[in-house]
Write a protein that holds these residues in place. Structure first.
Motif, PDB file in Angstrom:
ATOM      1  N   PHE A  16      -7.514  15.878   7.979  1.00 17.20           N
ATOM      2  CA  PHE A  16      -6.418  14.932   7.747  1.00 17.20           C
ATOM      3  C   PHE A  16      -6.827  13.519   8.152  1.00 17.20           C
ATOM      4  O   PHE A  16      -6.567  12.544   7.450  1.00 17.20           O
ATOM      5  N   VAL A  17      -7.533  13.430   9.277  1.00 16.66           N
ATOM      6  CA  VAL A  17      -7.858  12.117   9.816  1.00 16.66           C
ATOM      7  C   VAL A  17      -8.825  11.359   8.906  1.00 16.66           C
ATOM      8  O   VAL A  17      -8.909  10.145   8.957  1.00 16.66           O
ATOM      9  N   THR A  70      -1.465   3.263  -5.148  1.00 16.76           N
ATOM     10  CA  THR A  70      -1.503   1.801  -5.149  1.00 16.76           C
ATOM     11  C   THR A  70      -2.287   1.326  -6.364  1.00 16.76           C
ATOM     12  O   THR A  70      -1.833   0.465  -7.138  1.00 16.76           O
ATOM     13  N   LEU A 100      -2.914   8.206  13.453  1.00 21.44           N
ATOM     14  CA  LEU A 100      -2.582   9.620  13.641  1.00 21.44           C
ATOM     15  C   LEU A 100      -1.937   9.826  15.005  1.00 21.44           C
ATOM     16  O   LEU A 100      -0.854  10.390  15.122  1.00 21.44           O
ATOM     17  N   ASN A 113      -5.093   3.081  -1.738  1.00 19.20           N
ATOM     18  CA  ASN A 113      -4.677   4.431  -2.061  1.00 19.20           C
ATOM     19  C   ASN A 113      -4.628   4.626  -3.589  1.00 19.20           C
ATOM     20  O   ASN A 113      -4.540   3.660  -4.354  1.00 19.20           O
ATOM     21  N   ILE A 145     -10.048  -1.129   0.578  1.00 18.71           N
ATOM     22  CA  ILE A 145      -9.689   0.279   0.465  1.00 18.71           C
ATOM     23  C   ILE A 145      -8.211   0.398   0.137  1.00 18.71           C
ATOM     24  O   ILE A 145      -7.366  -0.188   0.816  1.00 18.71           O
ATOM     25  N   GLY A 190       0.817  -1.219   0.000  1.00 20.22           N
ATOM     26  CA  GLY A 190       0.000   0.000   0.000  1.00 20.22           C
ATOM     27  C   GLY A 190       0.843   1.258   0.000  1.00 20.22           C
ATOM     28  O   GLY A 190       1.786   1.397   0.764  1.00 20.22           O
ATOM     29  N   ARG A 191       0.484   2.176  -0.886  1.00 24.52           N
ATOM     30  CA  ARG A 191       1.237   3.428  -0.999  1.00 24.52           C
ATOM     31  C   ARG A 191       0.625   4.537  -0.153  1.00 24.52           C
ATOM     32  O   ARG A 191       1.079   5.668  -0.186  1.00 24.52           O
ATOM     33  N   GLY A 192      -0.444   4.220   0.579  1.00 22.58           N
ATOM     34  CA  GLY A 192      -1.118   5.248   1.375  1.00 22.58           C
ATOM     35  C   GLY A 192      -0.431   5.534   2.692  1.00 22.58           C
ATOM     36  O   GLY A 192      -0.835   6.423   3.419  1.00 22.58           O
ATOM     37  N   GLU A 252      -7.593   8.349   7.176  1.00 23.70           N
ATOM     38  CA  GLU A 252      -7.499   7.068   7.897  1.00 23.70           C
ATOM     39  C   GLU A 252      -8.700   6.245   7.468  1.00 23.70           C
ATOM     40  O   GLU A 252      -9.818   6.738   7.440  1.00 23.70           O
ATOM     41  N   GLU A 253      -8.476   4.992   7.141  1.00 26.72           N
ATOM     42  CA  GLU A 253      -9.511   4.262   6.414  1.00 26.72           C
ATOM     43  C   GLU A 253     -10.840   4.149   7.149  1.00 26.72           C
ATOM     44  O   GLU A 253     -11.898   4.287   6.531  1.00 26.72           O
ATOM     45  N   GLU A 279      -5.523  12.273   0.648  1.00 25.03           N
ATOM     46  CA  GLU A 279      -4.195  12.908   0.635  1.00 25.03           C
ATOM     47  C   GLU A 279      -4.082  14.105   1.566  1.00 25.03           C
ATOM     48  O   GLU A 279      -4.001  15.254   1.134  1.00 25.03           O
ATOM     49  N   GLY A 280      -4.110  13.814   2.869  1.00 23.42           N
ATOM     50  CA  GLY A 280      -4.109  14.902   3.828  1.00 23.42           C
ATOM     51  C   GLY A 280      -2.732  15.366   4.260  1.00 23.42           C
ATOM     52  O   GLY A 280      -2.591  16.424   4.859  1.00 23.42           O
ATOM     53  N   PHE A 322       0.859  -1.997   3.719  1.00 23.94           N
ATOM     54  CA  PHE A 322       0.329  -3.349   3.858  1.00 23.94           C
ATOM     55  C   PHE A 322       0.308  -4.038   2.495  1.00 23.94           C
ATOM     56  O   PHE A 322      -0.038  -3.411   1.494  1.00 23.94           O
TER      57      PHE A 322
END
Ligand SMILES: Cc1cc2nc3c(=O)[nH]c(=O)nc-3n(C[C@H](O)[C@H](O)[C@H](O)COP(=O)(O)O)c2cc1C
Ligand code: SF4
Ligand code: SF4
Lengths: 351, 601, 528
Positions: B286-287, B329, B507, B326, B324, B170-172, B290-291, B201-202, B176
């Protein structure tokens, strides 16, 4: 149902599949602290007090949200667990107004209880308390958000049980606070004043107005009885100081499951109202005047007898009451059937 | 309905239509912000004027050389393409007249060297190459071929297997293994499943995902359709921040195009497979990247993370199994399918396969986007690709992973950039922000800066993060104000541990990283602040005081004249003095003093 | 209720008709909210957009007085689409053929004309109800307070029966009862035709049983009904009235009529906790203890007998009602050998089959649900699990009939009445709780924006509302939540009393007045 075996603090317990670590722990008397958890509400894992170590897992897990699986090994009191819990308490107390001396919740406050158990004073990172005005717009309860630990139980009970969804979280970070949207007062919302949020609040952010400064010190008796209003039959505890009702708390009755509406929770004060009838009254010269029981009852008996004599047994009627007890309704119909001698009894069931 | 044969036909047609001479103007947010729209207008006008009917003037996304925008790329058959950069309308007129019409290249405007040297573009392969608003252009780059292939020839588990074997992670931010995630979702029981693309993208300073969406929206759509087919989902969401209007616009258009061509919707490409894709605009917290918070936000709730497990793969959107991933990804997926798992797995390092896109920022000459194979050394990125630090200043550290990441000091500049090496030195890959910090920075201040961000962005749900970040910031503020004690450093460590142990989501768990990594590599700077009440870099103004060396001062009065707060006293030819309490440590006097008499301490 | 309250949260379909559960039975509504969170579907039929209506998947905003047509329409769809439980119908009911014939005319279009509910909504409500595995029907005064109330309940019963939704856990037919012990008052035979336990007064065996127990001769003549009092007093048949804890001067329809009757009595005794509007007319007023001041039992809407426990002393000389009645019995020359309510309950249990196993020690912590015939019986959570009480469930067709009072040029609007959450009945208690009074201090009339405009009524202004029986003044509340052409007034308030306006037309069987439909007109008070 499949049974699983789970080891908690080196003792093995069996449990049905699908339950959480917390449920197993509580069912077996293993103490796991929680601030945001309530068995009747959705699980949010917010307060982080219930963290435990699960063998093989990275980091600590919240016992409230982690479903146990067969063979799981859980430790509820490792150094890391205790450290993490103490840190949470230390932080929660760091900007909590230290008003325990005068606090309504002292003695039943969860924050106070855990602070005591974990020897945390909040001194380490001491900071200014947050700045929130007291919301006293609702006649029955006060909202003091300085005391709030944002566990969100009030938000959830109002949304998930009461269905009013009057409360929510506003702002972010440590400015986060609980309240009606757009900073409104609670009375300008869909709030139905049921007081469920007050009953669920683990601190003193939400407190009932009635009985303040008395409930803690008075010699309170709790009398479990049935609410006198509608036909649901909620079970309540009357909080009684000598001969005065100071408050009501819900009891987990089969019908109400621990919840009340505004009338059951806050509609008790008519009991002490000065308008209550205190003596029998009889009409003399067109006026109702005070009389003794003896006079009044004698008058009724005499009048009933003479009306029966003059107009027959069918000429008297009773309207019994859907607000009196079974025993009283029974006696009333017995009075008419067996003593007056007719079936002229009814009540306002249909209204 | 579009078939694989149709794709080939469209590709041929499109390629044949691309005439010999082609000029591409970068019209991503970076280009537009630099004035690329005006450039394009000018280009078209000038082209008309000079009757350049043999030129195609096309639009494209961001090629990553953001420091040089606005720019255009010139293609002539049989010639290496070249870039005209830092364009103005005047220059465009000049270029059209001299080069396109007259055939004389204007070397002074052409970007020299090998602009894309050391890069390998997989996720960004079409960015700056195709017109993002043209589905045909995408198809000309073999777009939707991967989707056509999986639908017509591959079984679902085989697709998952390809992704697994490719080693894509995962690139987010979390890194993973993507194939595993697909497998979990595919195997999760449930008749309704979802695929979500995380385009929130926060991370401030990161814009890889935006560039991909603006430059190659169909790549993400195609990948999501492949993923949906592989895991058994029929509905998808792209959660994109509302602050990316251009990306939203291009995605909307691309989705409509794909639906029109039967590449989305019911019975895709004549198969049984249906996939409906929706856009959901994020509110900029930003949060919400988070998935679980993102899922809550799609559900219409406040964007607050939920405890995991259950993971989205088993209980995600509306409680249904949800995949989910990114943007970046996903952008890798079509190429992996077309080129095969082995091809991808051959790129990068042992445990980190493929490439990674970085957004270079901070004190670096060539800010912009770069895509390099995993394992490329930081030094190469900073110096060879990024052109080093402006003014030849020394490299002090690089912050990767944004506010959740940590700093890499100069001592580790030869670390290969991959997931595990970064973690080992106390930083993390994150989503790809890479901020270069030069010698003039105070690392305590850098930590404070990042923490300010997390204090604001904490969702407020759990105490370790909600209160912990604030307390930590307060300690840092004390230290930078010269009021810190050694005990404060212990507090920082304790707070950091508490946050790592106790926070609900990434976070809070990673919020102490900037503090911990600066403490690890620049502890002496912290101690200078608390013990000596001194900021070695002179950044923390409250404790940085300027001082005139009586030996060197000649009483020229120049400093008196520049001091904005009149903190310097002294008559001509007499030794001057700075009044400590009045001085605001702006440093103006030091710069002005011709005799080097003023120093900082 | 045929089910228990705790079962409500397990419903997968909830059909609420004529009940604003959120305000009238909030705690049952909480259970419904929990069901909704688990994905249950909600169908609400009401002329007002109540709180439940706002959460409904299907909101059928019908014209007051058209419940039967609506229910028949739903049955029509279920039968014509073959969605009913044929096996259950075959095995457990009689009369299905007649029913299907009778509802044949109630096509969605026809029903839509009568009720003004869109035909598609009727169809989707029918399909949704039929699809429920655990479908519960809930109704209250909005169904029963009509001249066709009993027929409407029959219509609902038909609906539940053809789906086999009776005698099952989690699905049933659930009337929600208003007052704390309305169930118990009925159970105890505070009715003119039955002894405790619904044992008929004209059954010789039963009479004999009670005569033996009480040692007196008993009358087998049905008594006067509450709704007949006015007439009986007018004719001189009734000379004295003994009212315990009811404030009929506010709660009964056509208040002017009630007042006249009370004033013409020879003797009126009222026993209450406050000097209510009714008590003020009495010859003798007897001060009673309230719920917190006495022991006893209440039976709730799910048939659960629960304890009332004395917590405080009654004020002054006030006494518990049971004490007062006992004393009166004695003064009338009979025995009342009761030292407390527990003694009375022993007598009840001996004479009332359903209460046979009810005893104070057994209900000290958790109440028991009747039927509970003997000491070992655990109580009954849901009724009819072993088949309908009368053998086979009788499906009996009923027809739509217009309300007794129709609108006309003089009285062009339909008035409907109901409760609000902050008050209880005639407010004799809630009106004296300061906070409740503060939250809902006065009467109001809800009127839709279009209707308000038609009658030049503005939000917040004082208006006068008249029916053929009287006129009241109250405050206009303009809201889109009520249907055009309909106005709503809560009946709690003595000032602006809705029951000055309501109609005494009675249901022929249950004798319940048609409180939910009356024809009225409205105008600004200044224009009167
Ligand atoms: C605070 C926080 C913010 C995040 N923001 C993003 C983000 O903006 N974009 C993103 O793709 N992932 C973000 N993530 C990671 C996601 O939770 C999730 O791991 C990711 O979307 C999974 O996709 P991947 O496996 O393809 O990386 C964030 C995580 C955290 C804890
Ligand atoms: S009193 Fe009841 S309705 Fe009001 S906010 Fe609290 S829980 Fe919600
Ligand atoms: S760690 Fe921070 S952002 Fe994450 S849930 Fe806790 S408070 Fe919210």
């Amino acid at each position: 149902m499949t049974e699983i075996r789970v080891k908690i603090d080196n003792v093995t317990y069996t449990a049905p599949e699908g339950v959480t670590i917390l449920e197993i722990a509580r069912a077996n008397g293993v103490e796991v602290p929680t601030l945001c958890y309530h068995p009747k509400l959705s699980i949010v894992g917010a307060c982080r007090m219930c963290v435990v170590e699960v063998a093989g897992s990275r980091g600590l897990m919240t016992a409230c949200s982690t479903v146990a699986v067969d063979g799981m090994e859980v430790n509820t009191r490792t150094d890391a667990v205790v450290k993490s819990r103490r840190n949470v308490l230390e932080l929660l107390l760091s900007d909590h107004p230290m008003e325990c001396l005068t606090c309504e919740a002292a003695g039943k406050c969860s924050l106070q209880k855990y602070a005591y158990e974990y020897s945390v004073t909040g001194a380490t990172y001491q900071a200014e308390p947050r700045d929130h005005d007291l919301d006293s717009s609702n006649p029955f309860y006060l909202r003091d958000m300085r005391m709030c630990i944002t566990c969100g139980q009030c938000v959830r009970v109002c949304d998930e049980i009461v269905g009013a969804s009057a409360l929510g979280f506003s702002e972010r970070g440590d400015r986060t606070f609980v309240g009606p949207a757009f900073g409104h007062n609670i009375t300008d919302t869909t709030c139905v004043s049921c007081g469920s949020c007050v009953d669920f609040c683990p601190t003193t952010a939400l407190t009932s107005t009635h009985g303040r400064n008395r409930l803690r010190t008075a010699n309170i008796r709790k009398v479990t009885t049935t609410c006198g209003y509608c036909g649901v039959g909620c079970q309540i505890n009357l909080l009684v100081d000598r001969n005065e009702i100071l408050g009501v708390e819900p009891v987990e009755g089969p019908a109400n499951d621990g919840f009340l509406c505004v009338k059951g929770k806050y509609g008790f004060n008519f009991v002490n109202h000065p308008d209550r009838l205190k003596t029998p009254l009889v009409r003399r010269n067109g006026q109702l005047v005070e009389a003794s029981w003896d006079e009044a009852l004698e008058l009724v008996a005499r009048k009933f007898s003479s009306i029966i004599d003059q107009h027959g047994r069918q000429s008297i009627m009773s309207l019994s009451s859907a607000r009196c007890t079974n025993e009283e309704n029974y006696l009333m119909q017995k009075l008419f059937r067996a003593v007056i001698g007719n079936n002229n009894i009814d009540h306002c069931a249909r209204l | 309905m579009t078939t694989v044969q149709d794709l080939a036909r469209i590709k041929d047609l499109q390629l044949s239509q691309r005439r010999g001479k082609r000029v591409l103007v970068g019209l991503a947010t970076c280009g537009v912000a630099a004035g690329a729209e005006a450039i394009r207008t000018e280009l078209l006008a000038a082209g008309e004027k000079f009757g350049l009917s043999d030129f195609a003037f096309d639009r494209t996304g961001c090629i990553g050389l953001c420091a040089y925008e606005p720019m255009m790329e010139v293609h002539r058959q049989g010639e290496a393409p070249y870039f005209y950069v830092n364009l103005t309308p005047e220059r465009v007129r000049e270029i059209v007249e001299e080069d396109f019409s007259g055939g004389r290249k204007l070397d002074q405007y052409i970007l020299g060297g090998e602009p894309l040297k050391s890069q390998l573009r997989i996720a960004l392969r079409n960015c700056g190459v195709i017109d993002p608003d043209s589905l045909e252009d995408y198809i000309a780059q073999d777009g939707y071929l991967a989707l056509g292939t999986v639908l017509s020839t591959m079984k679902r588990p085989d697709i998952v297997d390809v992704i697994k074997r490719s080693g894509l992670r995962g690139r987010g931010g979390g890194g993973f293994p993507t194939g595993l995630k697909w497998e979990f979702t595919a195997k999760a029981p449930g008749d309704h499943k979802y695929v979500i693309c995380n385009a929130d993208e926060g991370d401030p300073g990161a814009f890889m995902d935006r560039s991909i969406l603006e430059g190659d929206p169909h790549a993400v759509i195609e990948a999501m359709a492949i993923a949906a087919y592989a895991v058994g989902a029929s509905e998808g969401y792209i959660y994109v921040r509302a602050e990316y209007p251009l990306a939203v616009d291009r995605l909307n258009r691309a989705i409509a195009q794909a639906e029109e061509m039967g590449l989305l919707g019911e019975g895709i490409m004549g198969s049984e497979f249906s996939f409906h894709l929706h856009l959901k605009l994020g509110s900029g917290a930003f949060v919400c990247g988070e998935e679980t918070a993102l899922i809550a936000s799609i559900e219409g709730q406040r964007g607050m993370p939920r405890p995991r497990p259950p993971f989205p793969a088993s209980k995600g959107l509306w409680g249904k199994p949800t995949l989910i991933n990114n943007v970046e990804t996903f952008a890798n997926v079509p190429t992996i399918i077309r080129n095969g798992a082995d091809w991808f797995a051959a790129i990068g390092t042992d445990k980190s396969k493929g490439t990674k896109v970085f957004a270079l920022g901070g004190n670096i000459n060539k800010t912009g986007l770069v895509e390099v194979p995993m394992g490329t050394r930081l030094r190469e990125v900073v110096y060879d690709i990024g052109g080093g630090l402006p003014g030849g200043k020394a490299f002090k550290a690089a912050q990767t992973g944004g506010p959740s990441g940590g700093c890499i000091p100069a001592a580790h500049i030869d670390t290969p950039i991959d997931y595990d090496s970064l973690l080992a030195i106390g930083s993390m890959m994150g989503s790809g922000g890479l901020i270069v910090i030069d010698e003039h920075a105070c690392m305590v201040d850098v930590a404070r800066f990042f923490l300010e961000f997390t204090v604001d962005e904490s969702c407020g749900k759990c105490p370790p993060c909600r209160v912990g970040t604030r307390r930590m910031l307060q300690v840092l503020e004390r230290i930078t104000a010269g009021q810190g004690t050694e005990e404060d450093i212990v507090k920082l460590k304790d707070l950091a541990e508490g946050m790592k142990l106790g926070s609900l989501c990434g976070l809070g768990q990673s919020a102490p990283n900037p503090v911990m990594s600066t403490l690890r590599y620049f502890e002496d700077e912290y101690y200078a602040h608390v013990r000596e009440k001194r900021c070695p870099a002179g950044v923390c103004t409250a404790i940085t005081k300027y001082w005139i060396d009586p030996e060197k001062c000649r009483g020229c009065t120049l400093c008196v004249k520049v001091c904005p707060v009149s903190a310097i006293t002294g008559k001509v030819k007499e030794i001057h003095e700075i009044e400590r309490d009045a001085c605001i440590s702006c440093g103006a006097c030091q710069e002005k003093c011709p005799f080097d008499a003023i120093s900082r301490r | 209720m045929t089910n228990s309250i705790a079962e409500v949260k397990e419903n997968d379909v909830l059909f609420l008709i004529g009940t604003n559960t959120a305000e009238n039975h909030p705690v049952i509504w909480y259970q419904m909210v929990r069901a909704l969170r688990k994905g249950a579907k909600l169908i609400v039929a009401d002329p007002r957009e109540t709180i439940p209506a706002r959460r409904a998947d299907m909101f059928l905003q019908l014209r007051p007085g058209t419940n039967i047509a609506l229910i028949n329409g739903i049955i029509h769809v279920i039968i014509s689409e073959g969605l009913y439980d044929a096996a259950y119908v075959e095995a457990n009911t009689t009369g299905f053929v007649e029913l299907s014939r009778a509802v044949a005319a109630y096509t969605p279009d026809y029903v839509s004309q009568i009720t003004s509910v869109p035909a598609e909504l009727i169809v989707s409500a029918a399909r949704t109800y039929a699809a429920g595995e655990r479908a519960g029907v809930y109704y209250a005064m909005g169904i029963t307070q009509h001249s066709t109330g009993v027929d409407t309940v029959q219509a609902l019963s038909n609906l539940a029966l053809i789906m086999g939704n009776i005698g099952k856990e989690f699905s049933g037919l659930n009337p929600l009862r208003g007052q704390s012990n309305v169930q118990g008052a009925c159970d105890m035979g505070a009715l003119p035709n039955v002894f405790p336990g619904y044992q008929s007064v004209d059954n010789p065996e039963i009479i004999e049983k009670f005569e033996r127990a009480w040692g007196v001769k008993l009358s087998s003549q049905r008594g006067v009904r509450a709704t007949e009092v006015g007439e009986a007093v007018g004719k001189g048949d009734i000379r004295a009235l003994y009212i315990m804890g009811e404030n009929i001067m506010v709660s009964d329809p056509d208040v002017a009529h009630v007042e006249k009757a009370l004033k013409s009595l020879d003797f009126l005794v009222v026993q209450d906790i406050f000097l209510t509007e009714t008590a003020a007319l009495a010859d003798v007023v007897l001060p009673a203890a309230c719920f917190a001041e006495k022991d006893g039992t209440f039976t709730n809407t799910e048939r659960r007998v629960q304890r009332l426990v004395k917590a405080v002393d009654a004020p002054g000389q006030a006494r518990a009602d049971w004490e007062i009645i006992s004393e009166l019995i004695r003064r009338l020359g009979h025995d009342a050998p009761y030292s407390g309510p527990e003694d009375i309950m022993r007598e009840i249990a001996a004479l009332t089959p359903q209460y046979g196993g009810i005893a104070y020690p057994r209900i000290s912590r958790v109440g028991l649900q009747w039927p509970c015939p003997d000491e070992d019986h655990p109580g009954t959570r849901y009724l009819h699990s072993k088949g309908i009480a009368r053998g086979k469930g009788l499906v009996m067709p009923v027809q739509h009939a217009e309300a007794q009072e129709l609108t006309d040029a003089d009285y062009p609007l339909i008035l409907t009445t109901g409760r609000i959450i902050y008050h209880y009945h005639t407010r004799s208690m809630t009106g004296r709780v300061e906070g409740l009074h503060e939250l809902a201090p006065q009467s109001f009339v809800e009127i839709s924006p279009a209707t308000a405009e038609q009658f030049s009524v503005e939000d917040g202004e004082t208006v006068s509302v008249s029916s053929r029986r009287g006129t009241i003044e109250t405050t206009a509340r303009v809201t889109p939540r009520i249907k055009d052409g309909v106005v709503f007034i809560p009946f709690h308030f003595a000032q602006g009393n809705a029951n000055v306006l309501t109609n005494v037309a009675l249901d022929p069987v249950a004798q319940i007045p048609e409180l939910k439909v009356a024809a009225v007109r409205i105008c600004p008070a200044t224009a009167k």
